[in-house]
Structures are given as C-alpha cells and as structure tokens.
Design an enzyme around this catalytic site. Structure first.
Site, PDB file in Angstrom:
ATOM      1  N   ALA A  14     -39.342  71.601  56.062  1.00 34.15           N
ATOM      2  CA  ALA A  14     -39.323  72.900  55.387  1.00 34.15           C
ATOM      3  C   ALA A  14     -37.927  73.487  55.278  1.00 34.15           C
ATOM      4  O   ALA A  14     -37.682  74.389  54.476  1.00 34.15           O
ATOM      5  CB  ALA A  14     -40.230  73.876  56.130  1.00 34.15           C
ATOM      6  N   ALA A  20     -33.538  68.947  52.678  1.00 37.75           N
ATOM      7  CA  ALA A  20     -32.577  68.225  51.814  1.00 37.75           C
ATOM      8  C   ALA A  20     -33.046  66.780  51.604  1.00 37.75           C
ATOM      9  O   ALA A  20     -32.882  66.223  50.507  1.00 37.75           O
ATOM     10  CB  ALA A  20     -31.186  68.250  52.462  1.00 37.75           C
ATOM     11  N   CYS A  64     -47.970  71.326  60.607  1.00 39.40           N
ATOM     12  CA  CYS A  64     -48.067  70.295  61.650  1.00 39.40           C
ATOM     13  C   CYS A  64     -46.976  70.493  62.687  1.00 39.40           C
ATOM     14  O   CYS A  64     -45.781  70.463  62.371  1.00 39.40           O
ATOM     15  CB  CYS A  64     -47.931  68.909  61.005  1.00 39.40           C
ATOM     16  SG  CYS A  64     -47.707  67.598  62.213  1.00 39.40           S
ATOM     17  N   ASP A  65     -47.415  70.713  63.894  1.00 37.14           N
ATOM     18  CA  ASP A  65     -46.501  70.762  65.028  1.00 37.14           C
ATOM     19  C   ASP A  65     -46.469  69.340  65.594  1.00 37.14           C
ATOM     20  O   ASP A  65     -47.505  68.812  66.026  1.00 37.14           O
ATOM     21  CB  ASP A  65     -47.068  71.761  66.058  1.00 37.14           C
ATOM     22  CG  ASP A  65     -46.190  71.898  67.284  1.00 37.14           C
ATOM     23  OD1 ASP A  65     -45.411  70.964  67.567  1.00 37.14           O
ATOM     24  OD2 ASP A  65     -46.308  72.927  67.976  1.00 37.14           O
ATOM     25  N   VAL A  66     -45.293  68.725  65.589  1.00 37.14           N
ATOM     26  CA  VAL A  66     -45.209  67.308  65.988  1.00 37.14           C
ATOM     27  C   VAL A  66     -45.493  67.081  67.478  1.00 37.14           C
ATOM     28  O   VAL A  66     -45.605  65.946  67.917  1.00 37.14           O
ATOM     29  CB  VAL A  66     -43.836  66.681  65.613  1.00 37.14           C
ATOM     30  CG1 VAL A  66     -43.618  66.700  64.122  1.00 37.14           C
ATOM     31  CG2 VAL A  66     -42.685  67.363  66.353  1.00 37.14           C
ATOM     32  N   ASN A  92     -37.946  63.773  61.462  1.00 33.10           N
ATOM     33  CA  ASN A  92     -36.713  64.564  61.455  1.00 33.10           C
ATOM     34  C   ASN A  92     -36.796  65.853  62.272  1.00 33.10           C
ATOM     35  O   ASN A  92     -35.765  66.364  62.711  1.00 33.10           O
ATOM     36  CB  ASN A  92     -36.383  64.889  59.976  1.00 33.10           C
ATOM     37  CG  ASN A  92     -35.490  66.091  59.810  1.00 33.10           C
ATOM     38  OD1 ASN A  92     -34.272  65.985  59.895  1.00 33.10           O
ATOM     39  ND2 ASN A  92     -36.083  67.266  59.596  1.00 33.10           N
ATOM     40  N   SER A 139     -28.749  61.750  66.128  1.00 32.36           N
ATOM     41  CA  SER A 139     -27.568  62.605  66.018  1.00 32.36           C
ATOM     42  C   SER A 139     -26.381  61.744  66.433  1.00 32.36           C
ATOM     43  O   SER A 139     -26.550  60.716  67.095  1.00 32.36           O
ATOM     44  CB  SER A 139     -27.702  63.787  66.986  1.00 32.36           C
ATOM     45  OG  SER A 139     -26.457  64.396  67.234  1.00 32.36           O
ATOM     46  N   TYR A 152     -30.026  67.496  75.000  1.00 36.08           N
ATOM     47  CA  TYR A 152     -30.103  67.124  73.576  1.00 36.08           C
ATOM     48  C   TYR A 152     -29.550  65.718  73.386  1.00 36.08           C
ATOM     49  O   TYR A 152     -30.167  64.870  72.729  1.00 36.08           O
ATOM     50  CB  TYR A 152     -29.300  68.135  72.749  1.00 36.08           C
ATOM     51  CG  TYR A 152     -29.296  67.872  71.249  1.00 36.08           C
ATOM     52  CD1 TYR A 152     -30.368  68.304  70.462  1.00 36.08           C
ATOM     53  CD2 TYR A 152     -28.241  67.211  70.635  1.00 36.08           C
ATOM     54  CE1 TYR A 152     -30.372  68.073  69.099  1.00 36.08           C
ATOM     55  CE2 TYR A 152     -28.234  66.983  69.279  1.00 36.08           C
ATOM     56  CZ  TYR A 152     -29.300  67.421  68.507  1.00 36.08           C
ATOM     57  OH  TYR A 152     -29.304  67.190  67.145  1.00 36.08           O
ATOM     58  N   ALA A 154     -29.326  63.393  75.602  1.00 35.91           N
ATOM     59  CA  ALA A 154     -30.228  62.429  76.246  1.00 35.91           C
ATOM     60  C   ALA A 154     -31.404  62.082  75.343  1.00 35.91           C
ATOM     61  O   ALA A 154     -31.738  60.911  75.159  1.00 35.91           O
ATOM     62  CB  ALA A 154     -30.743  62.999  77.575  1.00 35.91           C
TER      63      ALA A 154
HETATM   64  N1  LIG Z   1     -27.542  70.363  61.950  1.00 32.72           N
HETATM   65  C1  LIG Z   1     -26.853  69.481  62.636  1.00 32.72           C
HETATM   66  O1  LIG Z   1     -25.631  69.640  62.870  1.00 32.72           O
HETATM   67  C2  LIG Z   1     -27.517  68.232  63.129  1.00 32.72           C
HETATM   68  C3  LIG Z   1     -26.689  67.178  63.576  1.00 32.72           C
HETATM   69  C4  LIG Z   1     -27.279  66.021  64.046  1.00 32.72           C
HETATM   70  C5  LIG Z   1     -28.667  65.887  64.048  1.00 32.72           C
HETATM   71  N2  LIG Z   1     -29.439  66.925  63.615  1.00 32.72           N
HETATM   72  C6  LIG Z   1     -30.901  66.697  63.655  1.00 32.72           C
HETATM   73  O2  LIG Z   1     -31.440  66.882  62.362  1.00 32.72           O
HETATM   74  C7  LIG Z   1     -32.804  67.287  62.482  1.00 32.72           C
HETATM   75  C8  LIG Z   1     -33.038  68.489  61.595  1.00 32.72           C
HETATM   76  O3  LIG Z   1     -32.289  69.587  62.112  1.00 32.72           O
HETATM   77  P1  LIG Z   1     -31.662  70.707  61.189  1.00 32.72           P
HETATM   78  O4  LIG Z   1     -30.237  70.794  61.501  1.00 32.72           O
HETATM   79  O5  LIG Z   1     -32.081  70.523  59.786  1.00 32.72           O
HETATM   80  O6  LIG Z   1     -32.356  72.002  61.829  1.00 32.72           O
HETATM   81  P2  LIG Z   1     -33.254  73.147  61.164  1.00 32.72           P
HETATM   82  O7  LIG Z   1     -33.550  74.084  62.259  1.00 32.72           O
HETATM   83  O8  LIG Z   1     -32.636  73.642  59.918  1.00 32.72           O
HETATM   84  O9  LIG Z   1     -34.584  72.347  60.752  1.00 32.72           O
HETATM   85  C9  LIG Z   1     -35.458  71.837  61.700  1.00 32.72           C
HETATM   86  C10 LIG Z   1     -36.874  71.912  61.152  1.00 32.72           C
HETATM   87  O10 LIG Z   1     -37.749  71.350  62.141  1.00 32.72           O
HETATM   88  C11 LIG Z   1     -38.872  72.217  62.240  1.00 32.72           C
HETATM   89  N3  LIG Z   1     -39.513  72.074  63.546  1.00 32.72           N
HETATM   90  C12 LIG Z   1     -39.068  72.513  64.757  1.00 32.72           C
HETATM   91  N4  LIG Z   1     -39.974  72.233  65.702  1.00 32.72           N
HETATM   92  C13 LIG Z   1     -40.996  71.603  65.094  1.00 32.72           C
HETATM   93  C14 LIG Z   1     -42.221  71.063  65.548  1.00 32.72           C
HETATM   94  N5  LIG Z   1     -42.585  71.152  66.838  1.00 32.72           N
HETATM   95  N6  LIG Z   1     -43.034  70.470  64.646  1.00 32.72           N
HETATM   96  C15 LIG Z   1     -42.690  70.390  63.346  1.00 32.72           C
HETATM   97  N7  LIG Z   1     -41.552  70.889  62.853  1.00 32.72           N
HETATM   98  C16 LIG Z   1     -40.711  71.481  63.725  1.00 32.72           C
HETATM   99  C17 LIG Z   1     -38.310  73.606  62.017  1.00 32.72           C
HETATM  100  O11 LIG Z   1     -39.340  74.526  61.682  1.00 32.72           O
HETATM  101  C18 LIG Z   1     -37.331  73.350  60.893  1.00 32.72           C
HETATM  102  O12 LIG Z   1     -37.920  73.455  59.615  1.00 32.72           O
HETATM  103  C19 LIG Z   1     -33.052  67.543  63.969  1.00 32.72           C
HETATM  104  O13 LIG Z   1     -33.713  66.428  64.534  1.00 32.72           O
HETATM  105  C20 LIG Z   1     -31.649  67.663  64.536  1.00 32.72           C
HETATM  106  O14 LIG Z   1     -31.589  67.311  65.896  1.00 32.72           O
HETATM  107  C21 LIG Z   1     -28.904  68.074  63.161  1.00 32.72           C
END
Ligand SMILES: NC(=O)c1ccc[n+]([C@@H]2O[C@H](COP(=O)([O-])OP(=O)(O)OC[C@H]3O[C@@H](n4cnc5c(N)ncnc54)[C@H](O)[C@@H]3O)[C@@H](O)[C@H]2O)c1
Length: 267
Positions: A14, A20, A64-66, A92, A139, A152, A154
């Site tokens: 979402a 993206a 859906c909560d994963v 993701n 990540s 994180y 880990a």
């Molecule tokens: N933004 C960064 O710099 C970065 C860098 C490396 C990795 N990541 C990884 O990318 C992924 C996406 O992160 P992001 O930066 O887009 O963050 P974000 O917060 O913009 O998006 C995360 C999404 O996951 C959803 N979410 C959270 N808990 C959930 C659950 N229990 N069930 C279902 N959905 C859930 C949130 O509602 C949100 O829409 C993550 O796994 C994050 O660890 C992000």
C-alpha cells in the site's frame, strides 16, 4: 520470466517500496497485482491510483496482516479467486522498530517465512502449481551490520539466509519457483522520513537520524525497477542490491568464507 501478463502479490504494497513495486509491475505489463496490507494502511487509495493509471480491475487491495496465518492464507485464496492464478510473490512488508523488536521479528522475518512457504505451496510444481517467482525484501543491512538497528539487521540477515536456502538448486528443481532477495539501501519512504523508525534504547536517535539523512536517499521507484529486472533475469538463490539510484547489482557471496588462522595455530 517476463512480467508481462503475469499476476503478482505484494505484501506491504500500500505504501513506500511495496507500492512502487506494484506500480512498476503493472507499468511493465503485469496483468494484475494484489496489494496485501494492514487495514490501517492507505491500501484503498493506493489501488484506486493503480486502477486509474493502468485500468479498472488491474489491482485489488486485500487486508492482510502478514503475522496472521489465517489472513495470509485467505489473501492468497482471494488473489486466485479474483485473477485465476498467481505467478509472482513479493514479500516486502516490514517495520523498523528496535523498541518493539519482537514485533519486528514477527513481521520482518516470520512474515517472510510465512509468505515464502505459502508462495511455494501455491506456485510449486511439486504441489500441482506451474512454478513462479518469490522475491523477498531484505536490506543492505541483511548483508552488513547496522549499529543503529541491530535487531533489524539480524532479521534481514535471516531473510537473506531463508531466501538463499529456499533458492537452492534442490528446491528449484522440485518446485520450479525461483526464490531471490532484493536488498535496498536508503530509500525515501516512511522508514527514513516522518520518524518511521524507532531506534530503541541503545542508540542516540539524533545521532542515528543525522547519519541516515546524510546518506543518498533513492526514490522507491528505483527499487520497483530493480524488482522487475531481478524477476526477468535473476537466478534462484541470487541476492541483489539496489542502492544510490544505480542499476541493480547482483551480490557475489563466496561459497566458503576465507578463514583467518588464529594466533595459537600460527605458533
Ligand atoms: N526505506 C528504506 O530505506 C529501506 C531500505 C532497505 C529495506 N527496506 C525494506 O523495504 C520494505 C518496505 O519498507 P518501506 O521503506 O517501503 O516502508 P513503508 O513503511 O513505506 O512501507 C511498509 C508497508 O508495510 C506495511 N506493513 C507493516 N506491517 C505489516 C504487516 N504486519 N502486514 C502487512 N503489511 C504490513 C505497512 O502498512 C506499509 O504499507 C521493508 O521490508 C523494509 O525493511 C526499506
């Protein structure tokens, strides 16, 4: 595999990187994308945006909560019911919260394990499926340590280990499912802006944020583009880095690390 005419499911789709990815999949000709996210997420609005840009019915939002088995199972079932099949699973969804580290393990690691097992069960040729692709979001800190976010780091190491192991030839030959990992670096989402990360009691938040804000932040769209490239040409078990807005690069991990002889042995 080309993404054209394929159906994908993206957890945490979402917002941020997940949204993206969903967008980039549709832009590259995917037939349908199911966005799985929390009820509190902007999922309804996000799917409305996708359907406005790419055509009615191309996307659905499934609450859906994963961390919840039954919701995750039901979301896979809903995707099959709506679109008649599934080819690509992107695990993701993630949070960055060192204070609530147990929740972080639940979402970022157990959620990815659950999504990978569900993906293999639904796509695996050994289960009557037609094969497919699972990409798990780790990540850069799944490959290197992070002083600011130890738990994180880990869990993301765990995601890399899980995906490389299920990506091994033994599994691929059985299931026909390529399992790969994408490791984004600093990306402009709620994680790094809007105070989205909690660094817990061990870290000076001001210092951590100052350091992070000095890093080059890429746009989430860069990770979406990287995902499409990985789907099209990545081998099962491969690990990819998307950083600094540069083209995605595969990481070469040696089969066996070089060992440094201990001083006792040298004597
Ligand atoms: N933004 C960064 O710099 C970065 C860098 C490396 C990795 N990541 C990884 O990318 C992924 C996406 O992160 P992001 O930066 O887009 O963050 P974000 O917060 O913009 O998006 C995360 C999404 O996951 C959803 N979410 C959270 N808990 C959930 C659950 N229990 N069930 C279902 N959905 C859930 C949130 O509602 C949100 O829409 C993550 O796994 C994050 O660890 C992000």
């Amino acid at each position: 595999m080309q993404v054209e005419h394929k159906t994908a499911l993206v957890t945490g789709g979402a917002d941020g990187i997940g949204f993206a990815c969903a967008k980039e999949l549709l832009r590259n000709g995917a037939a349908h994308v199911a966005i799985l996210d929390l009820a509190t997420s902007p999922g309804v609005e996000s799917v409305r945006k996708l359907n406005t840009e790419f055509g009615e019915g191309r996307g659905i939002f499934v609450v859906c909560d994963v961390t919840k088995d039954s919701e995750f199972e039901a979301a896979f079932a809903k995707t099959f019911e709506e679109f008649g099949g599934l080819d690509i699973v992107v695990n993701n969804a993630g949070i960055a919260n060192e204070s609530m580290w147990e929740s972080m393990i639940d979402v970022n690691l157990k959620g990815v394990v659950r999504g990978t097992i569900l993906g293999l069960r639904h796509l695996g040729k050994d289960n009557g499926g037609k094969g497919g692709i699972i990409v798990n979001t780790a990540s850069i800190f799944g490959l290197e340590p992070s002083a600011w976010s130890p738990v994180y780091s880990a869990v993301k190491h765990g995601v890399v280990g899980l995906s490389r192991s299920f990506g091994a030839t033994y599994h691929y030959e059985k299931t026909g499912v390529r399992v790969m990992t994408i490791c984004p670096s600093f990306t402009r989402t709620n994680f790094v802006v809007d105070g989205g990360s909690d660094f817990g009691p061990f870290v000076d938040r001001g210092l951590a944020m100052k350091d992070i804000m000095q890093q080059p932040l890429q746009k989430p769209e860069i990770v979406g583009e990287a995902l499409v490239e990985i789907i099209e040409r990545g081998e099962s078990g491969s690990v990819w880095i998307s950083e600094n807005s540069e083209p995605v690069c595969e990481v070469l991990i040696p089969k066996r690390f070089e060992l440094i002889a201990s001083s006792r042995m040298q004597n």
